[in-house]
Design a protein around this motif. Structure first.
Motif, PDB file in Angstrom:
ATOM      1  N   ALA A  62       0.876  -1.183   0.000  1.00 19.29           N
ATOM      2  CA  ALA A  62       0.000   0.000   0.000  1.00 19.29           C
ATOM      3  C   ALA A  62       0.909   1.227   0.000  1.00 19.29           C
ATOM      4  O   ALA A  62       1.308   1.718   1.066  1.00 19.29           O
ATOM      5  CB  ALA A  62      -0.919  -0.011   1.213  1.00 19.29           C
ATOM      6  N   ALA A  63       1.270   1.690  -1.183  1.00 22.40           N
ATOM      7  CA  ALA A  63       2.194   2.815  -1.285  1.00 22.40           C
ATOM      8  C   ALA A  63       1.561   4.067  -0.691  1.00 22.40           C
ATOM      9  O   ALA A  63       0.458   4.469  -1.091  1.00 22.40           O
ATOM     10  CB  ALA A  63       2.570   3.059  -2.742  1.00 22.40           C
ATOM     11  N   GLU A  64       2.241   4.662   0.272  1.00 21.77           N
ATOM     12  CA  GLU A  64       1.755   5.836   1.007  1.00 21.77           C
ATOM     13  C   GLU A  64       0.409   5.580   1.658  1.00 21.77           C
ATOM     14  O   GLU A  64      -0.383   6.499   1.882  1.00 21.77           O
ATOM     15  CB  GLU A  64       1.682   7.061   0.085  1.00 21.77           C
ATOM     16  CG  GLU A  64       2.998   7.422  -0.573  1.00 21.77           C
ATOM     17  CD  GLU A  64       4.118   7.719   0.428  1.00 21.77           C
ATOM     18  OE1 GLU A  64       3.810   8.121   1.569  1.00 21.77           O
ATOM     19  OE2 GLU A  64       5.291   7.532   0.057  1.00 21.77           O
ATOM     20  N   GLY A  65       0.141   4.311   1.994  1.00 22.49           N
ATOM     21  CA  GLY A  65      -1.115   3.974   2.657  1.00 22.49           C
ATOM     22  C   GLY A  65      -1.179   4.520   4.072  1.00 22.49           C
ATOM     23  O   GLY A  65      -0.170   4.875   4.683  1.00 22.49           O
ATOM     24  N   ARG A  66      -2.381   4.577   4.582  1.00 19.68           N
ATOM     25  CA  ARG A  66      -2.585   5.076   5.943  1.00 19.68           C
ATOM     26  C   ARG A  66      -1.963   4.109   6.941  1.00 19.68           C
ATOM     27  O   ARG A  66      -2.241   2.911   6.924  1.00 19.68           O
ATOM     28  CB  ARG A  66      -4.083   5.229   6.225  1.00 19.68           C
ATOM     29  CG  ARG A  66      -4.401   5.698   7.635  1.00 19.68           C
ATOM     30  CD  ARG A  66      -5.908   5.862   7.818  1.00 19.68           C
ATOM     31  NE  ARG A  66      -6.221   6.220   9.207  1.00 19.68           N
ATOM     32  CZ  ARG A  66      -6.446   5.318  10.170  1.00 19.68           C
ATOM     33  NH1 ARG A  66      -6.411   4.033   9.890  1.00 19.68           N
ATOM     34  NH2 ARG A  66      -6.731   5.718  11.398  1.00 19.68           N
ATOM     35  N   ALA A  67      -1.124   4.617   7.826  1.00 24.92           N
ATOM     36  CA  ALA A  67      -0.491   3.800   8.852  1.00 24.92           C
ATOM     37  C   ALA A  67      -1.464   3.529   9.988  1.00 24.92           C
ATOM     38  O   ALA A  67      -2.255   4.407  10.375  1.00 24.92           O
ATOM     39  CB  ALA A  67       0.759   4.485   9.381  1.00 24.92           C
ATOM     40  N   VAL A  68      -1.414   2.313  10.515  1.00 24.07           N
ATOM     41  CA  VAL A  68      -2.216   1.949  11.677  1.00 24.07           C
ATOM     42  C   VAL A  68      -1.278   1.416  12.756  1.00 24.07           C
ATOM     43  O   VAL A  68      -0.183   0.936  12.463  1.00 24.07           O
ATOM     44  CB  VAL A  68      -3.291   0.899  11.322  1.00 24.07           C
ATOM     45  CG1 VAL A  68      -4.295   1.476  10.339  1.00 24.07           C
ATOM     46  CG2 VAL A  68      -2.657  -0.365  10.756  1.00 24.07           C
ATOM     47  N   PRO A  69      -1.702   1.517  14.030  1.00 19.00           N
ATOM     48  CA  PRO A  69      -0.817   1.051  15.106  1.00 19.00           C
ATOM     49  C   PRO A  69      -0.511  -0.429  14.993  1.00 19.00           C
ATOM     50  O   PRO A  69      -1.370  -1.239  14.623  1.00 19.00           O
ATOM     51  CB  PRO A  69      -1.620   1.362  16.375  1.00 19.00           C
ATOM     52  CG  PRO A  69      -2.569   2.442  15.970  1.00 19.00           C
ATOM     53  CD  PRO A  69      -2.930   2.146  14.546  1.00 19.00           C
ATOM     54  N   LEU A 109      10.154  -0.672  16.582  1.00 15.20           N
ATOM     55  CA  LEU A 109      10.829  -0.406  15.314  1.00 15.20           C
ATOM     56  C   LEU A 109      11.967  -1.405  15.127  1.00 15.20           C
ATOM     57  O   LEU A 109      12.707  -1.701  16.067  1.00 15.20           O
ATOM     58  CB  LEU A 109      11.401   1.020  15.320  1.00 15.20           C
ATOM     59  CG  LEU A 109      12.253   1.445  14.113  1.00 15.20           C
ATOM     60  CD1 LEU A 109      11.382   1.595  12.871  1.00 15.20           C
ATOM     61  CD2 LEU A 109      12.975   2.760  14.421  1.00 15.20           C
ATOM     62  N   VAL A 110      12.107  -1.896  13.893  1.00 13.42           N
ATOM     63  CA  VAL A 110      13.277  -2.668  13.486  1.00 13.42           C
ATOM     64  C   VAL A 110      13.931  -1.936  12.323  1.00 13.42           C
ATOM     65  O   VAL A 110      13.257  -1.598  11.345  1.00 13.42           O
ATOM     66  CB  VAL A 110      12.905  -4.102  13.072  1.00 13.42           C
ATOM     67  CG1 VAL A 110      14.137  -4.837  12.523  1.00 13.42           C
ATOM     68  CG2 VAL A 110      12.316  -4.881  14.245  1.00 13.42           C
ATOM     69  N   MET A 115       3.249   6.270  16.958  1.00 15.07           N
ATOM     70  CA  MET A 115       2.990   4.829  17.030  1.00 15.07           C
ATOM     71  C   MET A 115       4.178   4.037  17.563  1.00 15.07           C
ATOM     72  O   MET A 115       4.113   2.801  17.648  1.00 15.07           O
ATOM     73  CB  MET A 115       2.625   4.301  15.642  1.00 15.07           C
ATOM     74  CG  MET A 115       1.400   4.941  15.035  1.00 15.07           C
ATOM     75  SD  MET A 115       1.057   4.272  13.400  1.00 15.07           S
ATOM     76  CE  MET A 115      -0.333   5.297  12.915  1.00 15.07           C
ATOM     77  N   LEU A 116       5.286   4.715  17.899  1.00 18.39           N
ATOM     78  CA  LEU A 116       6.517   4.018  18.247  1.00 18.39           C
ATOM     79  C   LEU A 116       6.986   4.353  19.651  1.00 18.39           C
ATOM     80  O   LEU A 116       6.878   5.492  20.110  1.00 18.39           O
ATOM     81  CB  LEU A 116       7.632   4.381  17.250  1.00 18.39           C
ATOM     82  CG  LEU A 116       7.488   3.817  15.838  1.00 18.39           C
ATOM     83  CD1 LEU A 116       8.517   4.458  14.917  1.00 18.39           C
ATOM     84  CD2 LEU A 116       7.638   2.307  15.850  1.00 18.39           C
ATOM     85  N   ARG A 117       7.549   3.338  20.314  1.00 18.49           N
ATOM     86  CA  ARG A 117       8.306   3.508  21.547  1.00 18.49           C
ATOM     87  C   ARG A 117       9.744   3.133  21.203  1.00 18.49           C
ATOM     88  O   ARG A 117      10.042   1.972  20.922  1.00 18.49           O
ATOM     89  CB  ARG A 117       7.755   2.611  22.656  1.00 18.49           C
ATOM     90  CG  ARG A 117       6.280   2.854  22.947  1.00 18.49           C
ATOM     91  CD  ARG A 117       5.791   2.102  24.183  1.00 18.49           C
ATOM     92  NE  ARG A 117       6.108   0.687  24.145  1.00 18.49           N
ATOM     93  CZ  ARG A 117       5.382  -0.234  23.502  1.00 18.49           C
ATOM     94  NH1 ARG A 117       4.315   0.145  22.796  1.00 18.49           N
ATOM     95  NH2 ARG A 117       5.725  -1.500  23.552  1.00 18.49           N
ATOM     96  N   LEU A 118      10.629   4.107  21.225  1.00 17.84           N
ATOM     97  CA  LEU A 118      11.972   3.918  20.679  1.00 17.84           C
ATOM     98  C   LEU A 118      13.014   3.592  21.747  1.00 17.84           C
ATOM     99  O   LEU A 118      14.214   3.683  21.480  1.00 17.84           O
ATOM    100  CB  LEU A 118      12.389   5.173  19.906  1.00 17.84           C
ATOM    101  CG  LEU A 118      11.529   5.476  18.671  1.00 17.84           C
ATOM    102  CD1 LEU A 118      11.969   6.767  18.003  1.00 17.84           C
ATOM    103  CD2 LEU A 118      11.585   4.310  17.672  1.00 17.84           C
ATOM    104  N   ASP A 119      12.558   3.169  22.921  1.00 23.65           N
ATOM    105  CA  ASP A 119      13.514   2.758  23.943  1.00 23.65           C
ATOM    106  C   ASP A 119      14.067   1.361  23.688  1.00 23.65           C
ATOM    107  O   ASP A 119      15.128   0.995  24.204  1.00 23.65           O
ATOM    108  CB  ASP A 119      12.869   2.817  25.333  1.00 23.65           C
ATOM    109  CG  ASP A 119      11.618   1.951  25.417  1.00 23.65           C
ATOM    110  OD1 ASP A 119      10.767   2.038  24.498  1.00 23.65           O
ATOM    111  OD2 ASP A 119      11.484   1.194  26.399  1.00 23.65           O
TER     112      ASP A 119
END
Length: 340
Positions: free
Chosen positions: A59-66, A71-72, A143-147
């Motif tokens: 889905a190019a530029e599709g709506r992001a969902v949680p 993150l990887v 949508m991210l926890r980067l710890d």
């Protein structure tokens, strides 16, 4: 009743992840870094999208969902593109992860002018800045926890993963490895410039290669990378001959390895096998007995020929279905070490 409401929300979230397609977007290049390709769970319908030689269902530029909030970062190999790990990205996205792939400077599919130790030196910082960029992006940051971030890398990207797991290396260690093993591990030392053929010019090729290596890579200063946000790492068929193996005996974070016994670019006994032999806490996620150096490229680049084809195309007996299993094992490794 509150318990049931939370259970319902959790079930809805899990179902949302399972139904999500894979979104595809890109954070733009900056004055310091190349673009960052992002794969993520999306509520929009996927469609075939052409990227270079690859047809991806995204889905190019599709709506992001949680997703699961984690993150990887994927560090590509020398000359690599964002598309050759799209199948691994899909398994990670289906598990709820967002995946970021920075384009490593002067060692990518549009600019391969400076691979090897120069690139290996700057790659960990490029991974860290990609994490920073994801933390600033208004679409993905909420949508991210980067710890707790994961990093996967293949080949030169595997070197990046080993560095971010706490490994120490130096260009002079690379030089000394090539001094000792130029004939047996020739492609590791020279890349795709040329190959040994068994002919009368082999001696000259080795002499010239060593002269260049000694001129460029005599610095014995240890390269040490650290990012406290990195909480798990996976190295696939990594370049590893230049590491101080003592630094990888007990890595700073959980470290997984994927090996391919028919690798003719980074001969396993000089690279991945040395890490496995010394590492006391590593998980050997998978071994591909019939796999070559390009086994983890998925989708595999079509139409490779010449030296690059000889090094990256699959051996005749290799079954690509094995890569699907490996990708799921890598996703499961990150689930164990990054969640909850």
């Amino acid at each position: 009743m509150r318990m049931f409401r939370w259970a319902g929300l959790a079930l809805a979230l899990l179902c949302g992840i399972a139904r999500a397609s894979m979104g595809l977007s890109e954070l733009p290049a900056t004055a310091e870094d190349g673009p960052v390709t992002v794969y993520y769970p999306s509520s929009d319908t996927s469609q075939p999208v052409r990227r270079g030689r690859f047809l991806l269902d995204v889905a190019a530029e599709g709506r992001a969902v949680p997703g699961n909030g984690r993150l990887v970062v994927i560090s590509h190999g020398s000359g690599g593109s964002p598309w050759v790990h799209a199948d691994l990205a899909r398994d990670l996205v289906e598990a709820g992860f967002i995946v970021a792939m920075p384009q490593h400077r002067a060692d990518n599919y549009v600019d391969g002018s400076d691979p090897g130790p120069d690139s290996w030196t700057i790659r960990p910082a490029e991974v860290s800045r990609a994490i920073d960029a994801m933390g600033r992006d208004p679409r993905f940051a909420p949508m991210l926890r980067l710890d707790k971030v994961g990093v996967f890398g293949m080949s030169a990207g595997g070197h990046t993963a080993l560095s971010l797991a706490g490994g120490r290396w130096s260009p002079a260690r690379f030089m000394r490895h090539c001094d000792e093993h130029i004939a047996e591990d020739f492609q590791s030392c020279v890349g795709l410039i040329t190959r040994l053929t068994g002919g009368p010019l082999d001696g000259l090729k080795k002499w010239v290669a060593l002269r260049v290596i000694h001129h460029r890579f005599d610095d014995d200063t240890p390269r040490i990378a650290a990012d406290p946000r990195i909480a798990a790492a996976v190295a696939g068929v990594p370049a590893a001959a230049d590491f101080d193996m003592n630094s990888l005996a007990r890595p700073a974070v959980p470290l997984g390895l994927v090996t391919a016994e028919q690798d003719r670019w980074l001969i396993p006994r000089f690279h991945a096998d040395r890490v496995l032999a010394v590492c006391q806490t590593c998980e050997h996620i998978a071994d591909l007995p019939a796999g070559g150096h390009g086994a983890l490229l998925s989708p595999h680049p079509p139409g490779l020929d010449g030296l690059v084809g000889d090094l990256l195309n699959d051996p005749p007996v290799f079954d690509r279905a094995d890569v699907t299993v490996v990708n799921r094992k890598i996703a499961a490794f990150f689930e164990r070490h990054l969640l909850p």
